[in-house]
Every structure is written in structure tokens, then in C-alpha cells.
Design a protein around this motif. Structure first.
Motif, PDB file in Angstrom:
ATOM      1  N   SER A   4      54.633  36.350  40.522  1.00  0.00           N
ATOM      2  CA  SER A   4      54.126  37.022  41.704  1.00  0.00           C
ATOM      3  C   SER A   4      54.190  38.535  41.521  1.00  0.00           C
ATOM      4  O   SER A   4      55.060  39.046  40.824  1.00  0.00           O
ATOM      5  N   THR A  88      57.516  33.541  42.388  1.00  0.00           N
ATOM      6  CA  THR A  88      56.321  32.704  42.557  1.00  0.00           C
ATOM      7  C   THR A  88      55.526  33.070  43.808  1.00  0.00           C
ATOM      8  O   THR A  88      54.459  32.506  44.036  1.00  0.00           O
ATOM      9  N   ARG A  90      56.447  32.385  46.830  1.00  0.00           N
ATOM     10  CA  ARG A  90      56.551  31.241  47.740  1.00  0.00           C
ATOM     11  C   ARG A  90      57.683  31.412  48.747  1.00  0.00           C
ATOM     12  O   ARG A  90      58.714  32.000  48.458  1.00  0.00           O
ATOM     13  N   ILE A 115      56.056  24.479  52.062  1.00  0.00           N
ATOM     14  CA  ILE A 115      56.066  25.410  50.928  1.00  0.00           C
ATOM     15  C   ILE A 115      54.774  26.202  51.029  1.00  0.00           C
ATOM     16  O   ILE A 115      53.684  25.628  50.922  1.00  0.00           O
ATOM     17  N   THR A 117      52.508  29.638  49.809  1.00  0.00           N
ATOM     18  CA  THR A 117      52.353  30.570  48.693  1.00  0.00           C
ATOM     19  C   THR A 117      51.496  31.741  49.154  1.00  0.00           C
ATOM     20  O   THR A 117      50.384  31.547  49.650  1.00  0.00           O
ATOM     21  N   TYR A 118      52.046  32.928  48.973  1.00  0.00           N
ATOM     22  CA  TYR A 118      51.417  34.156  49.452  1.00  0.00           C
ATOM     23  C   TYR A 118      50.323  34.623  48.499  1.00  0.00           C
ATOM     24  O   TYR A 118      50.454  34.535  47.279  1.00  0.00           O
ATOM     25  N   TRP A 124      47.750  33.599  53.086  1.00  0.00           N
ATOM     26  CA  TRP A 124      48.451  32.569  52.328  1.00  0.00           C
ATOM     27  C   TRP A 124      47.421  31.710  51.614  1.00  0.00           C
ATOM     28  O   TRP A 124      46.435  31.304  52.215  1.00  0.00           O
ATOM     29  N   GLN A 126      48.181  28.806  49.771  1.00  0.00           N
ATOM     30  CA  GLN A 126      48.511  27.385  49.688  1.00  0.00           C
ATOM     31  C   GLN A 126      49.625  27.059  50.665  1.00  0.00           C
ATOM     32  O   GLN A 126      50.520  27.873  50.899  1.00  0.00           O
ATOM     33  N   GLN A 127      49.539  25.859  51.233  1.00  0.00           N
ATOM     34  CA  GLN A 127      50.641  25.319  52.026  1.00  0.00           C
ATOM     35  C   GLN A 127      50.746  23.849  51.713  1.00  0.00           C
ATOM     36  O   GLN A 127      49.742  23.143  51.630  1.00  0.00           O
TER      37      GLN A 127
END
Length: 172
Positions: A4, A88, A90, A115, A117-118, A124, A126-127
């Protein structure tokens, strides 16, 4: 996965915005701002509902889920705890899903692990929601039985009980 480029502090602030947005959505019952915090091409993995790609697949699902019993009786989605994984990008958190007071102050809820992911810029990418759907069914049945006991079982909940949780009308 590549590392990240986001700092721990940036992730803390982004997650705080995420939580405020979700809280506002639960309070106002307007789910669009919740969806709008995802990238256009978000990957949303929901273990019971499947995998959605893109905000325009997520949007109708969130509206349907949150405006249909039992989701329509969930009042907030606060995180109980969270872990920031800066390398990551996250956030891993446990979200609570409390339901409305059935009439005596009882709090009935179920939790899930999310979970997220930025992607940067407040979005964001992913979730993933991880949980046992049977825990949500069990919590909803408990809520329905309590509301029924108190004479507060709404028709929509009685219909849900007849379909998924056994009969209402005093039958346990």
C-alpha cells in the motif's frame, strides 16, 4: 499483492469516514452514500449473496437488503474492533448489526467480519463480509419471538417468521 502507498494515519481517517458514512446511512435509510464510497469497479464479496463487481451491482443489493426485513430493522453497524494493516491498505473489523428495540429495551444483534481495502481519495476498492448466516437467522428469530411476546411483532416480521423461522402466534 503489492504494498500500500497509504500511511497508517490516512487509513485511520479513511476508516473513520467509512464508519460515519455507514452510520449516516443507517440513520437516514439512504444507502446511496454508503455505495458511493466504493470505487466504480469495486469488488464486493458477500459470502451469502455472492460476489458483486462494480457499484451498480452493489447498489441494488444494499438497498434491497437494508429495506427488507430483517435488514430494515437493523439500526446501525458500529465496529466492535478494527485492525489497520497499512502494508496492504486493509481494515479488518467486526461489525455489529443490532436490531430495533422489540419493546423492552432488549438489544438483539449478530456480527460479521468485514475486510475492506482502501483505494485512496476516500474510496474503497474491495469489501469482503464474512459471517455465519445462521447466526443472523437465530438473532432474527429471537427478536421476533421477543417482539411477539411483548405484543409488538409487525406483520413483516410475522411473515418472515412463517417463511424462515417457524410459525408465529405463540408457537416456539
Amino acid at each position: 499483492m503489492t504494498g500500500s502507498t497509504f500511511s497508517h494515519d490516512e487509513l485511520v481517517e479513511a476508516f473513520a469516514r467509512f464508519e460515519r458514512t455507514v452510520d449516516d446511512a443507517a440513520r437516514t435509510r439512504d444507502w446511496d452514500p454508503w455505495v458511493d464510497q466504493y470505487t466504480d469497479d469495486v469488488l464486493y464479496i458477500e459470502h451469502a449473496a455472492g460476489t458483486m463487481r462494480g457499484r451498480e451491482q452493489v447498489r441494488p443489493w444494499i438497498w434491497q437488503t437494508m429495506e427488507t426485513f430483517p435488514g430494515s430493522y437493523m439500526t446501525s453497524f458500529p465496529s466492535r474492533w478494527s485492525v489497520i494493516d497499512a502494508p496492504t491498505g486493509r481494515i479488518i473489523c467486526e461489525l455489529d448489526n443490532p436490531m430495533r428495540d422489540p419493546g423492552d429495551g432488549t438489544i438483539i444483534s449478530a456480527t460479521n467480519i468485514s475486510i475492506i481495502t482502501y483505494a485512496g481519495d476516500g474510496k474503497w476498492k474491495q469489501q469482503e463480509d464474512v459471517y455465519n448466516p445462521l447466526r443472523f437467522v437465530k438473532a432474527t428469530i429471537k427478536w421476533c419471538r421477543k417482539a411477539e411476546e411483548l405484543g409488538n411483532l409487525p406483520d413483516v416480521a410475522a411473515e418472515w417468521m412463517a417463511k424462515f423461522g417457524g410459525t408465529s402466534g405463540g408457537t416456539r
